[in-house]
Design an enzyme around this catalytic site. Structure first.
Site, PDB file in Angstrom:
ATOM      1  N   GLU B  96       0.769  -1.155  -0.084  1.00 44.07           N
ATOM      2  CA  GLU B  96       0.027   0.137   0.077  1.00 44.07           C
ATOM      3  C   GLU B  96       0.826   1.117  -0.047  1.00 44.07           C
ATOM      4  O   GLU B  96       1.745   1.268   0.811  1.00 44.07           O
ATOM      5  CB  GLU B  96      -0.810  -0.151   1.297  1.00 44.07           C
ATOM      6  CG  GLU B  96      -1.799   1.196   1.277  1.00 44.07           C
ATOM      7  CD  GLU B  96      -2.505   1.576   2.739  1.00 44.07           C
ATOM      8  OE1 GLU B  96      -2.256   0.550   3.581  1.00 44.07           O
ATOM      9  OE2 GLU B  96      -3.427   2.261   2.675  1.00 44.07           O
ATOM     10  N   HIS B 123      13.365  -2.625   5.450  1.00 41.81           N
ATOM     11  CA  HIS B 123      13.144  -2.697   4.007  1.00 41.81           C
ATOM     12  C   HIS B 123      12.118  -3.666   3.778  1.00 41.81           C
ATOM     13  O   HIS B 123      11.513  -4.360   4.473  1.00 41.81           O
ATOM     14  CB  HIS B 123      14.569  -3.430   3.515  1.00 41.81           C
ATOM     15  CG  HIS B 123      14.805  -4.700   4.048  1.00 41.81           C
ATOM     16  ND1 HIS B 123      15.674  -4.874   5.094  1.00 41.81           N
ATOM     17  CD2 HIS B 123      14.352  -5.818   3.577  1.00 41.81           C
ATOM     18  CE1 HIS B 123      15.969  -6.196   5.512  1.00 41.81           C
ATOM     19  NE2 HIS B 123      15.185  -6.843   4.506  1.00 41.81           N
TER      20      HIS B 123
END
Lengths: 178, 178
Positions: B96, B123
């Protein structure tokens, strides 16, 4: 919030017109978060959210450990380390927790949740079959909430906080019944 | 780095002894990152990494938009907005991207990648069938690298940077052939 077809989505500025064949087989494998105390975080992610610990890798010299968690049954996974490593690398939706040795002795919080300045990462999200039942259980377990279902205008979603304060959104696929 | 069996993993401190039946059907659905300019980020995630834009939601009054991306073929998804929303909420490995309107006019970087103080999120990772071929293609496309395959001691992994500077690890499931 206009209803959109696939054609509408393909026309959004920036979206590539076709998928490059060179990306075939690419998998969004994992998200990595640093955690202060793995014992506390493993308890939270396994007991409260149902994740299974699929892999643990210790880097003694560099003084950190990695914990890979997945919302799957441990019995589904290969039992040998190398087989499970390869299986895990093919999954979507893996959570990697990084523990820098010694942070568990520091006062909390050690890490930044990304939702105050400087912002960046926002949250992870767990989808559940029944978000009301899930929230009731989390409340009973004493999990802290950033946003309860009844807070604000978005009644279908809640946000809980993990032991480091990272936000975890809870949603359900089906519309909430009144 | 000791080889581990499922029994070893179950014995790691903090890991719950059994999965609570109340977590059945839980899915690690998505990870949310804020982005400065959706046009640039959508180009990167669709053209370079092969993601498909599966949903876009605009909140005009609150001045933000959400973009949901998934490494799947657009043709696999329901064509109607509500059907695709529910399909998307059942997937693992959704990305998202949040765009707060106006940041695209601000000088970059607007957001914090989490890997300098204050640290937290580290990450995301995309698994690819052939990491050497993927890295060669990314270099040809001019994608910036945080770590090339040949840098440092971990030769099997690379890190590229997305347009906001977020790190994306690249791995392959099979061991790298010499």
């Amino acid at each position: 919030m206009t209803a959109q077809t696939r054609d509408d989505l393909s026309a959004v500025p920036g979206v590539a017109p076709i998928r490059d064949a060179a990306t075939a087989g690419f998998v969004f494998n994992h998200t990595m978060l640093r955690v202060r105390d793995p014992r506390v975080s493993l308890d939270f992610y396994t007991r409260v959210l149902g994740f299974a610990l699929a892999r643990k890798v210790d880097f003694e010299q560099a003084k950190f450990s990695l914990y890979f968690l997945v919302l799957a049954e441990l019995a589904e996974m290969p039992d040998d380390d190398e087989g499970r490593r390869q299986w895990l690398a093919r999954q979507r939706g893996v959570l990697e927790l990084t523990h820098n040795h010694g942070t568990e002795s520091q006062p909390a919080p050690v890490y930044h949740d990304g939702n105050s300045e400087p912002r960046g990462f926002g949250h992870i999200c767990v989808s559940v079959p029944d978000v009301r039942a899930a929230c009731a259980r989390m409340e009973a377990l004493g999990v802290p909430f950033q946003k309860k279902l009844s807070d604000g205008s978005m009644r279908g979603i809640a946000f809980i906080k993990d032991p480091d304060g990272y936000w975890i959104e809870l949603i359900q696929p089906a519309p909430l019944a009144d």
